[in-house]
Design an enzyme around this catalytic site. Structure first.
Site, PDB file in Angstrom:
ATOM      1  CD  GLU A  16     -14.277   5.225  46.126  1.00 49.22           C
ATOM      2  OE1 GLU A  16     -15.411   5.312  45.636  1.00 49.22           O
ATOM      3  OE2 GLU A  16     -13.442   6.150  46.117  1.00 49.22           O
ATOM      4  CB  THR A  47      -9.818   4.659  43.514  1.00 53.77           C
ATOM      5  OG1 THR A  47      -8.603   4.414  44.186  1.00 53.77           O
ATOM      6  CG2 THR A  47     -10.932   4.923  44.510  1.00 53.77           C
ATOM      7  CB  ALA A  50      -7.242  10.113  36.354  1.00 55.40           C
ATOM      8  NE  ARG A 106     -13.072  15.546  33.444  1.00 57.57           N
ATOM      9  CZ  ARG A 106     -13.235  16.813  33.787  1.00 57.57           C
ATOM     10  NH1 ARG A 106     -13.811  17.650  32.946  1.00 57.57           N
ATOM     11  NH2 ARG A 106     -12.846  17.250  34.980  1.00 57.57           N
ATOM     12  N   GLY A 107     -12.077  11.538  35.078  1.00 58.26           N
ATOM     13  CA  GLY A 107     -10.841  11.817  35.819  1.00 58.26           C
ATOM     14  C   GLY A 107     -10.649  13.322  35.909  1.00 58.26           C
ATOM     15  CG  ASP A 108     -10.179  15.454  39.514  1.00 57.79           C
ATOM     16  OD1 ASP A 108     -11.311  15.856  39.173  1.00 57.79           O
ATOM     17  OD2 ASP A 108      -9.903  15.031  40.647  1.00 57.79           O
ATOM     18  CE1 TYR A 142     -17.946  14.703  41.123  1.00 54.87           C
ATOM     19  CE2 TYR A 142     -19.248  14.222  39.154  1.00 54.87           C
ATOM     20  CZ  TYR A 142     -18.090  14.074  39.893  1.00 54.87           C
ATOM     21  OH  TYR A 142     -17.074  13.277  39.416  1.00 54.87           O
ATOM     22  CE  LYS A 162     -21.624  10.940  34.695  1.00 48.68           C
ATOM     23  NZ  LYS A 162     -20.381  11.419  35.341  1.00 48.68           N
TER      24      LYS A 162
HETATM   25  P1  FAD Z   1     -17.823  13.860  33.534  1.00 49.98           P
HETATM   26  O1  FAD Z   1     -19.104  13.151  33.728  1.00 49.98           O
HETATM   27  O2  FAD Z   1     -17.195  13.777  32.180  1.00 49.98           O
HETATM   28  O3  FAD Z   1     -18.064  15.391  33.930  1.00 49.98           O
HETATM   29  C1  FAD Z   1     -16.977  16.298  34.000  1.00 49.98           C
HETATM   30  C2  FAD Z   1     -17.473  17.718  33.721  1.00 49.98           C
HETATM   31  O4  FAD Z   1     -17.859  17.831  32.354  1.00 49.98           O
HETATM   32  C3  FAD Z   1     -18.717  18.110  34.525  1.00 49.98           C
HETATM   33  O5  FAD Z   1     -18.596  19.470  34.844  1.00 49.98           O
HETATM   34  C4  FAD Z   1     -19.875  17.881  33.560  1.00 49.98           C
HETATM   35  O6  FAD Z   1     -20.968  18.769  33.813  1.00 49.98           O
HETATM   36  C5  FAD Z   1     -19.238  18.155  32.210  1.00 49.98           C
HETATM   37  N1  FAD Z   1     -19.773  17.276  31.151  1.00 49.98           N
HETATM   38  C6  FAD Z   1     -20.000  15.937  31.257  1.00 49.98           C
HETATM   39  N2  FAD Z   1     -20.441  15.448  30.069  1.00 49.98           N
HETATM   40  C7  FAD Z   1     -20.479  16.495  29.217  1.00 49.98           C
HETATM   41  C8  FAD Z   1     -20.829  16.612  27.850  1.00 49.98           C
HETATM   42  N3  FAD Z   1     -21.220  15.529  27.143  1.00 49.98           N
HETATM   43  N4  FAD Z   1     -20.749  17.857  27.275  1.00 49.98           N
HETATM   44  C9  FAD Z   1     -20.333  18.935  27.994  1.00 49.98           C
HETATM   45  N5  FAD Z   1     -19.987  18.867  29.293  1.00 49.98           N
HETATM   46  C10 FAD Z   1     -20.038  17.667  29.887  1.00 49.98           C
HETATM   47  N6  FAD Z   1     -11.043  10.033  39.767  1.00 49.98           N
HETATM   48  C11 FAD Z   1     -10.010   9.210  39.447  1.00 49.98           C
HETATM   49  O7  FAD Z   1      -9.042   9.660  38.820  1.00 49.98           O
HETATM   50  N7  FAD Z   1      -9.987   7.894  39.832  1.00 49.98           N
HETATM   51  C12 FAD Z   1     -11.007   7.332  40.513  1.00 49.98           C
HETATM   52  O8  FAD Z   1     -10.957   6.139  40.842  1.00 49.98           O
HETATM   53  C13 FAD Z   1     -12.138   8.158  40.851  1.00 49.98           C
HETATM   54  N8  FAD Z   1     -13.208   7.657  41.516  1.00 49.98           N
HETATM   55  C14 FAD Z   1     -14.312   8.455  41.746  1.00 49.98           C
HETATM   56  C15 FAD Z   1     -15.441   7.887  42.354  1.00 49.98           C
HETATM   57  C16 FAD Z   1     -16.571   8.662  42.595  1.00 49.98           C
HETATM   58  C17 FAD Z   1     -17.794   8.030  43.218  1.00 49.98           C
HETATM   59  C18 FAD Z   1     -16.579  10.058  42.248  1.00 49.98           C
HETATM   60  C19 FAD Z   1     -17.785  10.911  42.535  1.00 49.98           C
HETATM   61  C20 FAD Z   1     -15.444  10.618  41.646  1.00 49.98           C
HETATM   62  C21 FAD Z   1     -14.321   9.832  41.377  1.00 49.98           C
HETATM   63  N9  FAD Z   1     -13.188  10.352  40.758  1.00 49.98           N
HETATM   64  C22 FAD Z   1     -12.108   9.547  40.446  1.00 49.98           C
HETATM   65  C23 FAD Z   1     -13.105  11.800  40.452  1.00 49.98           C
HETATM   66  C24 FAD Z   1     -13.590  12.149  39.035  1.00 49.98           C
HETATM   67  O9  FAD Z   1     -12.728  11.578  38.083  1.00 49.98           O
HETATM   68  C25 FAD Z   1     -13.592  13.680  38.925  1.00 49.98           C
HETATM   69  O10 FAD Z   1     -14.596  14.234  39.734  1.00 49.98           O
HETATM   70  C26 FAD Z   1     -13.643  14.248  37.521  1.00 49.98           C
HETATM   71  O11 FAD Z   1     -13.316  15.636  37.583  1.00 49.98           O
HETATM   72  C27 FAD Z   1     -14.985  14.127  36.810  1.00 49.98           C
HETATM   73  O12 FAD Z   1     -15.246  12.853  36.447  1.00 49.98           O
HETATM   74  P2  FAD Z   1     -16.687  12.448  35.847  1.00 49.98           P
HETATM   75  O13 FAD Z   1     -16.585  11.048  35.406  1.00 49.98           O
HETATM   76  O14 FAD Z   1     -17.767  12.807  36.781  1.00 49.98           O
HETATM   77  O15 FAD Z   1     -16.722  13.447  34.567  1.00 49.98           O
END
Ligand code: FAD
Length: 286
Positions: A16, A47, A50, A106-108, A142, A162
């Site tokens: 990455e 990356t 977001a 999703r992004g933070d 996670y 997902k």
């Molecule tokens: P989600 O899968 O949407 O989960 C987010 C939260 O919502 C979790 O607590 C989950 O339990 C909950 N949730 C999920 N789906 C649902 C649902 N349907 N109903 C209710 N609750 C739900 N960030 C960036 O900005 N840019 C990047 O390039 C980037 N790269 C990353 C690469 C990796 C390998 C990882 C592990 C993370 C990366 N991140 C990046 C960080 C990531 O965007 C954050 O961790 C973010 O907070 C969560 O993203 P997610 O896609 O896992 O979210």
């Protein structure tokens, strides 16, 4: 090449990287990229910000450059701060550049940026990308629970949504204790998650990283790891070597335990990526 197909053939080994900030020219990453490509990982992921820092254009361009080198690229795509029109524009660019692999996120949530309302979760984006073409789609997971979730079981139930939405494979957040990964993998399998899961490994090789780990990263730090970091934190060369050795140990144990793949958070450091690749090449079959 669609990444999902690789998992049927081998233990996947990927890197990455992150693009330069918008205030720097894109060229500052080219030497790093050339060196990382030369190590012949199975794919390199890029990356994508977001938070509106706007380096998304760089991410597409860098992914294109990786593709031209003969290595498979994967572009990250966070959705929480983008409208459907903005996501469409990026998807069109990704398609036009012939990039087939997307890590849908999703992004933070940034307290200073009100989220856009089109996509709430990564699963919403995954369903949408599925409807827009034949992409290979990865999702994040996670082992120690996403910070927004109340507990790991709830988080894994959401992870299942997902995967049901169309994630072809998953990549974990970094972790330093392999047992947390094995526990997570078992729980995910019990929840019916049966797509390949790559383990995200971050070599910690300098003091800044240690400080960041302690303050911002939710990963638990095993006693062995803390001892090593404390022992070498004032000796940069020893710390670098110890961090590489720790990551190599983690990888050897993971591969011996049948992990689907290793995703190395290279932190744009080709020296570290090379040392680790050399150390594990016989084990992974590079
Ligand atoms: P989600 O899968 O949407 O989960 C987010 C939260 O919502 C979790 O607590 C989950 O339990 C909950 N949730 C999920 N789906 C649902 C649902 N349907 N109903 C209710 N609750 C739900 N960030 C960036 O900005 N840019 C990047 O390039 C980037 N790269 C990353 C690469 C990796 C390998 C990882 C592990 C993370 C990366 N991140 C990046 C960080 C990531 O965007 C954050 O961790 C973010 O907070 C969560 O993203 P997610 O896609 O896992 O979210």
């Amino acid at each position: 090449m669609k990444i999902r197909e690789l998992f049927d053939q081998k233990t996947v080994f990927s890197f990455e990287i992150f693009p330069p900030k918008k205030t720097s020219p894109i060229e500052v990453i080219y030497d790093t990229l050339d060196e990382l490509q030369g190590l012949k990982p199975d794919f390199i992921s890029v990356t994508f910000s977001a938070g509106g820092s706007g380096n998304g254009g760089y991410a597409c361009e860098i992914a294109s450059r990786i593709k031209k080198s003969g290595i498979t690229p994967m572009i990250h795509l966070p959705c929480i701060n983008y409208s459907k029109d903005e996501i469409n524009a990026t998807l069109n660019e990704i398609k036009a550049r012939g990039i087939e692999n997307i890590l849908a996120l999703r992004g933070d949530i940034n307290p200073n940026i009100p989220p856009k309302q089109d996509f709430h979760y990564a699963s919403d984006l995954i369903s949408y990308i599925r409807s827009q073409g034949k992409f290979d789609i990865a999702g994040a997971c996670y082992p120690e629970c996403h910070p927004d979730a109340d507990n790991l079981v709830e988080d894994i139930m959401n992870l299942k949504k997902k995967v049901d939405a169309g994630a072809d494979h998953l990549i974990t957040q970094l972790f330093f204790d392999n047992d947390t990964f094995y526990d997570f993998r078992e729980k995910a399998a019990l929840a019916g998650i049966n797509v390949p899961i790559e383990a995200g490994i971050m070599p910690v090789v300098n003091k800044n990283q240690i400080e960041r780990m302690v303050t911002t990263c939710g990963a638990s730090l095993p006693r062995k790891f803390v001892k090593i970091m404390q022992r070498y934190e004032h000796n940069p060369e020893a710390l670098r070597d110890a961090g590489i050795a720790y990551a190599v140990n983690q990888i050897v144990d993971l591969v011996a335990s049948g992990v689907d793949g290793i995703h190395l958070y290279t932190m744009n450091n080709p020296y570290v990526a090379r040392k680790i690749s050399e150390a594990v090449s016989g084990i992974i079959g590079l």
